[in-house]
Design an enzyme around this catalytic site. Structure first.
Site, PDB file in Angstrom:
ATOM      1  N   ARG A 221      22.671 -14.664 -18.059  1.00 53.43           N
ATOM      2  CA  ARG A 221      22.687 -14.075 -17.455  1.00 53.43           C
ATOM      3  C   ARG A 221      24.285 -14.010 -16.619  1.00 53.43           C
ATOM      4  O   ARG A 221      24.879 -12.788 -16.218  1.00 53.43           O
ATOM      5  CB  ARG A 221      21.831 -14.133 -16.458  1.00 53.43           C
ATOM      6  CG  ARG A 221      21.840 -13.287 -15.074  1.00 53.43           C
ATOM      7  CD  ARG A 221      20.725 -14.312 -14.595  1.00 53.43           C
ATOM      8  NE  ARG A 221      19.046 -13.742 -14.538  1.00 53.43           N
ATOM      9  CZ  ARG A 221      17.790 -14.376 -13.818  1.00 53.43           C
ATOM     10  NH1 ARG A 221      18.858 -15.449 -13.440  1.00 53.43           N
ATOM     11  NH2 ARG A 221      17.140 -14.798 -14.121  1.00 53.43           N
ATOM     12  N   TYR A 222      24.589 -14.529 -16.287  1.00 49.67           N
ATOM     13  CA  TYR A 222      25.738 -14.991 -15.885  1.00 49.67           C
ATOM     14  C   TYR A 222      26.663 -15.175 -16.702  1.00 49.67           C
ATOM     15  O   TYR A 222      26.354 -15.494 -17.590  1.00 49.67           O
ATOM     16  CB  TYR A 222      25.817 -16.412 -15.326  1.00 49.67           C
ATOM     17  CG  TYR A 222      24.853 -16.169 -13.537  1.00 49.67           C
ATOM     18  CD1 TYR A 222      25.375 -15.647 -12.849  1.00 49.67           C
ATOM     19  CD2 TYR A 222      23.848 -17.094 -14.212  1.00 49.67           C
ATOM     20  CE1 TYR A 222      24.311 -16.207 -11.807  1.00 49.67           C
ATOM     21  CE2 TYR A 222      22.915 -17.200 -12.968  1.00 49.67           C
ATOM     22  CZ  TYR A 222      22.835 -16.801 -11.798  1.00 49.67           C
ATOM     23  OH  TYR A 222      21.726 -17.032 -10.627  1.00 49.67           O
TER      24      TYR A 222
ATOM     25  N   ARG B 161      27.930 -19.625 -18.390  1.00 45.41           N
ATOM     26  CA  ARG B 161      26.179 -20.076 -17.512  1.00 45.41           C
ATOM     27  C   ARG B 161      25.301 -19.406 -19.233  1.00 45.41           C
ATOM     28  O   ARG B 161      24.737 -17.964 -18.851  1.00 45.41           O
ATOM     29  CB  ARG B 161      25.763 -20.287 -16.761  1.00 45.41           C
ATOM     30  CG  ARG B 161      26.587 -20.990 -16.028  1.00 45.41           C
ATOM     31  CD  ARG B 161      25.970 -21.104 -14.971  1.00 45.41           C
ATOM     32  NE  ARG B 161      26.971 -19.798 -14.327  1.00 45.41           N
ATOM     33  CZ  ARG B 161      27.182 -19.396 -13.329  1.00 45.41           C
ATOM     34  NH1 ARG B 161      25.951 -19.602 -12.285  1.00 45.41           N
ATOM     35  NH2 ARG B 161      27.883 -18.156 -12.449  1.00 45.41           N
TER      36      ARG B 161
ATOM     37  N   CYS C 223       5.253 -28.840 -22.382  1.00 44.97           N
ATOM     38  CA  CYS C 223       5.219 -29.787 -20.710  1.00 44.97           C
ATOM     39  C   CYS C 223       4.654 -30.946 -20.453  1.00 44.97           C
ATOM     40  O   CYS C 223       3.719 -30.402 -20.854  1.00 44.97           O
ATOM     41  CB  CYS C 223       5.424 -28.192 -19.596  1.00 44.97           C
ATOM     42  SG  CYS C 223       6.365 -27.540 -19.828  1.00 44.97           S
TER      43      CYS C 223
ATOM     44  N   CYS D 159       2.478 -26.589 -14.856  1.00 42.16           N
ATOM     45  CA  CYS D 159       2.081 -26.802 -13.200  1.00 42.16           C
ATOM     46  C   CYS D 159       2.329 -24.775 -12.935  1.00 42.16           C
ATOM     47  O   CYS D 159       2.139 -24.496 -13.329  1.00 42.16           O
ATOM     48  CB  CYS D 159       3.812 -26.464 -12.586  1.00 42.16           C
ATOM     49  SG  CYS D 159       4.367 -28.418 -13.203  1.00 42.16           S
TER      50      CYS D 159
ATOM     51  N   CYS E  35       4.358 -22.229 -12.155  1.00 39.66           N
ATOM     52  CA  CYS E  35       5.684 -22.199 -12.667  1.00 39.66           C
ATOM     53  C   CYS E  35       5.806 -20.668 -13.010  1.00 39.66           C
ATOM     54  O   CYS E  35       5.403 -19.634 -13.090  1.00 39.66           O
ATOM     55  CB  CYS E  35       4.615 -22.915 -14.298  1.00 39.66           C
ATOM     56  SG  CYS E  35       6.596 -22.170 -15.336  1.00 39.66           S
TER      57      CYS E  35
ATOM     58  N   ARG F  71       8.120 -20.026 -15.433  1.00 31.41           N
ATOM     59  CA  ARG F  71       7.415 -19.600 -17.197  1.00 31.41           C
ATOM     60  C   ARG F  71       6.137 -19.610 -17.351  1.00 31.41           C
ATOM     61  O   ARG F  71       5.668 -19.793 -18.402  1.00 31.41           O
ATOM     62  CB  ARG F  71       8.318 -20.468 -17.236  1.00 31.41           C
ATOM     63  CG  ARG F  71      10.112 -19.648 -17.610  1.00 31.41           C
ATOM     64  CD  ARG F  71      11.041 -20.167 -18.296  1.00 31.41           C
ATOM     65  NE  ARG F  71      12.487 -19.784 -17.720  1.00 31.41           N
ATOM     66  CZ  ARG F  71      13.510 -21.038 -17.280  1.00 31.41           C
ATOM     67  NH1 ARG F  71      12.815 -22.505 -18.037  1.00 31.41           N
ATOM     68  NH2 ARG F  71      14.122 -20.676 -16.956  1.00 31.41           N
TER      69      ARG F  71
ATOM     70  N   ASP G 139       9.388 -17.552  -6.880  1.00 39.99           N
ATOM     71  CA  ASP G 139       9.388 -16.573  -7.470  1.00 39.99           C
ATOM     72  C   ASP G 139       7.484 -15.531  -7.191  1.00 39.99           C
ATOM     73  O   ASP G 139       6.718 -15.976  -7.428  1.00 39.99           O
ATOM     74  CB  ASP G 139       9.723 -16.400  -8.422  1.00 39.99           C
ATOM     75  CG  ASP G 139      11.155 -17.139  -9.015  1.00 39.99           C
ATOM     76  OD1 ASP G 139      11.638 -16.696  -7.865  1.00 39.99           O
ATOM     77  OD2 ASP G 139      11.537 -17.779  -9.725  1.00 39.99           O
TER      78      ASP G 139
ATOM     79  N   ASP H 181      15.499 -16.570  -5.240  1.00 40.49           N
ATOM     80  CA  ASP H 181      16.216 -16.462  -7.378  1.00 40.49           C
ATOM     81  C   ASP H 181      15.949 -14.146  -7.229  1.00 40.49           C
ATOM     82  O   ASP H 181      14.588 -14.128  -6.829  1.00 40.49           O
ATOM     83  CB  ASP H 181      15.531 -16.671  -8.057  1.00 40.49           C
ATOM     84  CG  ASP H 181      16.503 -17.539  -9.524  1.00 40.49           C
ATOM     85  OD1 ASP H 181      17.343 -16.122  -9.296  1.00 40.49           O
ATOM     86  OD2 ASP H 181      15.866 -18.323 -10.252  1.00 40.49           O
TER      87      ASP H 181
ATOM     88  N   LYS I  41      21.051 -16.248  -7.734  1.00 39.95           N
ATOM     89  CA  LYS I  41      20.126 -17.413  -6.905  1.00 39.95           C
ATOM     90  C   LYS I  41      21.605 -16.667  -5.708  1.00 39.95           C
ATOM     91  O   LYS I  41      22.437 -16.521  -5.586  1.00 39.95           O
ATOM     92  CB  LYS I  41      20.235 -18.327  -6.710  1.00 39.95           C
ATOM     93  CG  LYS I  41      19.971 -19.103  -7.931  1.00 39.95           C
ATOM     94  CD  LYS I  41      20.168 -20.418  -8.570  1.00 39.95           C
ATOM     95  CE  LYS I  41      19.517 -20.892  -9.836  1.00 39.95           C
ATOM     96  NZ  LYS I  41      20.119 -20.772 -10.693  1.00 39.95           N
TER      97      LYS I  41
HETATM   98  S1  SF4 Z   1       7.573 -26.325 -14.075  1.00 40.84           S
HETATM   99 FE1  SF4 Z   1       6.927 -25.250 -15.462  1.00 40.84          FE
HETATM  100  S2  SF4 Z   1       8.518 -25.694 -17.275  1.00 40.84           S
HETATM  101 FE2  SF4 Z   1       8.710 -27.144 -15.766  1.00 40.84          FE
HETATM  102  S3  SF4 Z   1       7.614 -29.097 -15.804  1.00 40.84           S
HETATM  103 FE3  SF4 Z   1       6.058 -26.931 -14.578  1.00 40.84          FE
HETATM  104  S4  SF4 Z   1       4.710 -26.022 -16.628  1.00 40.84           S
HETATM  105 FE4  SF4 Z   1       6.525 -27.177 -17.276  1.00 40.84          FE
END
Ligand code: SF4
Length: 378
Positions: free
Chosen positions: A91-92, A95, A104, A108, A111, A113, A272, A309, A316
């Protein structure tokens, strides 16, 4: 098998496994959530949970609110549309974000993603990683590669080392950053062997991800100190989460504990608008209140940047409480952390870099766009 692998292999992946720890859990409704968004809680992280709705439980235990309809979208940061090859986001200009796995040590619930992590049907393969490295190698403007996922530290040492070697062999890649939640959710993974391997690939930076002071346990502190001893500069990225850390006192305590482990608080992200995470979102004022509660009240090192973001891939955007109250060309009226006001004499000189336009042609009233989320054209 190493200890961390045993802990990971004992992870709870079915809500029914939680029933014996937390009375009153509605297994059937959590099952429905976990079918859409996988659950994985390793026994170490589960041991930090006192109640399912406490700041630790909210991060890892599925919540029926994840399935409620909302205006959020699966990929608000438009990562998929800024991805020239699978598993790489560019995107940038200088980077690139290299997504090396979808696994993972814990999934989470908030998350960004969520559309990808833990999904068995879309694994990141060796071939995809090779293609991403080839793209980086033929794109000389990329000087900074952020290795993320999923969690890169879930890869075997040898695989991770192979990736670091390949990146380091590209002359224009000046630095590599690893983004990981492992030191927080599975600190046993930070073995001496891993730290010894990582320190061969400097300049190597690491951004860890702690959300709450209760996560900075003696085990986590040991992992962080081991990484710092390997010469790896450590930063922390948190997400502002309702019912987890959306108050200044929590961040004051978290950031002091992190600094004691040689981790510099780096970013606080506004959550987000990701589908399935709406119940974690807070008003922007909550984030500004956190920054106000930190700046001046604790050492400057403990004050991260609060950022949004921008939806649609705008990058950001930092947010600050309004410390500049007024300016008239000769004086600036400033507000300090105690809400006291000071006049500062301005310098009569044309700045070398022109200031941002004083007036923006856009406004939210009248509505400039029928769907005003994402980029708005002036
Ligand atoms: S925030 Fe998302 S990518 Fe990061 S450890 Fe947790 S589940 Fe995995």
């Amino acid at each position: 098998m190493e200890l961390w692998q045993k802990i990971l292999n004992s992870s709870f992946r079915q809500p029914a496994q939680l029933a014996k720890y937390f009375r009153g859990i509605d297994v059937a409704s959590l099952d429905r959530v976990a079918e859409t968004y996988p659950m994985c809680i390793n026994p170490y992280y589960l041991s930090l949970v006192e109640r399912p709705d406490d700041p630790i439980g909210r991060q890892c235990i599925p919540d029926p609110e994840e399935l409620e309809a909302s205006a959020s979208v699966p990929d608000p940061l438009a990562e998929e549309s800024t991805s020239p090859v699978p598993c790489l986001v560019h995107r940038y200009p200088d980077r690139a974000l290299f997504l090396v796995t979808t696994r993972c040590a814990m999934y989470c619930r908030f998350c960004t993603r969520k559309r990808k992590v833990g999904k068995q049907d879309e694994p990141i393969t060796e071939e995809m990683r090779r293609d991403a490295i080839a793209y980086i190698a033929r794109t000389p403007e990329i000087r900074d590669v952020i290795v993320s996922g999923g969690d890169p530290l879930l890869l075997p040492d040898e695989t991770l080392e192979g990736l670091l070697q390949s990146l380091r062999a590209i002359p224009h890649v000046e630095m590599v950053r690893i983004g990981t939640r492992v030191p927080c959710v599975l600190p046993q993974r930070v073995t001496r062997k891993l730290a010894d391997m990582l320190k061969k690939y400097h300049p190597l930076y690491m951004n860890v991800h702690f959300e709450h002071p209760r996560e900075v346990t003696p085990q986590a502190a040991k992992a962080l100190n081991r990484l710092a001893d390997a010469g790896i500069p450590l930063g922390n990225q948190s997400v502002l989460l309702k019912g987890v850390n959306d108050d200044p006192a929590t961040f004051v305590e978290l950031n002091r504990k992190l600094l004691a482990c040689r981790v510099r608080p780096y970013y606080i992200y506004q959550a987000d608008p990701v589908e399935g995470t709406e119940h974690f979102r807070t008003p922007v004022d909550a984030g500004l209140a956190v920054v106000r509660g930190l700046r001046g009240h604790t050492s400057g090192l403990a004050v991260p940047q609060y950022v949004i973001d921008a939806p649609g891939g705008g990058g950001k955007i930092p947010l600050l409480p309004e410390y500049v109250v007024a300016r008239d060309g000769e004086r600036v009226l400033l507000r300090n952390y105690k809400d006291q006001y000071y006049v500062y004499p301005e310098v009569d000189q044309t700045p070398a870099v022109p200031p941002l336009a004083a007036r923006c042609p856009l406004s939210l009233d009248p509505d400039p766009d029928p769907d005003p989320v994402g980029r708005v054209q002036a």
